[in-house]
Design a protein around this motif. Structure first.
Motif, short mmCIF file in Angstrom:
data_model
loop_
_atom_site.label_atom_id
_atom_site.label_comp_id
_atom_site.label_asym_id
_atom_site.label_seq_id
_atom_site.Cartn_x
_atom_site.Cartn_y
_atom_site.Cartn_z
N SER A 1 0.84 -1.19 0.00
CA SER A 1 0.00 0.00 0.00
C SER A 1 0.88 1.24 0.00
O SER A 1 1.96 1.25 0.60
N ILE A 2 0.39 2.31 -0.65
CA ILE A 2 1.08 3.60 -0.60
C ILE A 2 0.55 4.43 0.55
O ILE A 2 1.29 5.17 1.18
N ASN A 3 -0.74 4.32 0.84
CA ASN A 3 -1.34 5.10 1.91
C ASN A 3 -2.19 4.21 2.79
O ASN A 3 -3.33 3.90 2.41
N PRO A 4 -1.68 3.72 3.92
CA PRO A 4 -0.36 3.99 4.47
C PRO A 4 0.72 3.19 3.72
O PRO A 4 0.40 2.23 3.01
N LYS A 5 1.96 3.58 3.91
CA LYS A 5 3.08 2.90 3.24
C LYS A 5 3.36 1.57 3.93
O LYS A 5 3.84 1.54 5.06
N LEU A 6 3.01 0.46 3.24
CA LEU A 6 3.15 -0.88 3.79
C LEU A 6 3.85 -1.80 2.81
O LEU A 6 3.65 -1.69 1.59
N GLY B 1 4.79 -4.73 7.17
CA GLY B 1 5.62 -3.71 7.79
C GLY B 1 5.17 -2.31 7.43
O GLY B 1 4.96 -2.01 6.25
N LYS B 2 5.00 -1.46 8.44
CA LYS B 2 4.74 -0.04 8.22
C LYS B 2 6.09 0.62 7.97
O LYS B 2 6.99 0.55 8.82
#
Length: 159
Positions: A40-45, A128-129
């Motif tokens: 994911s970009i939002n949130p960055k995962l 992971g964030k």
């Protein structure tokens, strides 16, 4: 289908090569892996997949942090060290990114805090964030069909 056929089929997907690192009680632990992807970009995962027999599995569960180090083309030896493919012991130096251990010279260093973990089959998926990223301008190390490879730029004629 047997295990070998499945493994061979998965090897037909060209990947980059990473070193996953974590730290427990001041000691850095690492493992070569190609089971990594963005989520994911939002949130960055991002997600990494760690086998149930990997020594680093419980270290990540304990520390709740990891880094993904996307190796450069000239870091094949580093990949082999963390894959346990070299007989003699070699010391590896680590830099820090957001306080987490990273490998110098990697194309990308991605620092993460574990936000979730899921057991699937014989692997644990760690989400992971992303807490920080450092990029270098270098060619990546590639793995395909059981061998290290490198990118070659294709020359195209101007139209």
């Amino acid at each position: 289908m047997d295990d070998r056929q499945f493994r061979n089929a998965m090897g037909k997907f060209a990947t980059g090569v990473t070193v996953i690192a974590t730290e427990v009680e001041g000691e850095v632990h690492g493992m070569t892996a190609n089971a990594f992807m963005s989520v994911s970009i939002n949130p960055k995962l991002v997600v990494i997949s760690i086998g149930e027999n990997a020594r680093i599995l419980n270290k990540i569960k304990q520390s709740k942090i990891f880094t993904v180090n996307i190796l450069a083309a000239d870091q094949q030896e580093l990949s082999m060290i963390f894959a346990g493919q070299l007989k003699e012991h070699r010391e590896v130096e680590f830099d820090r990114l957001d306080g987490k251990p990273v490998t110098p010279g990697a194309v990308a260093q991605i620092a993460c805090e574990v936000s979730a973990e899921h057991v699937e089959g014989d692997h644990t998926l760690f989400i992971g964030k992303v807490t920080d990223i450092h990029l270098e301008d270098a060619e990546p190390l590639i793995f395909y069909s059981g061998r290290y490879r490198s990118l070659t730029e294709e020359k195209t004629a101007a139209l």
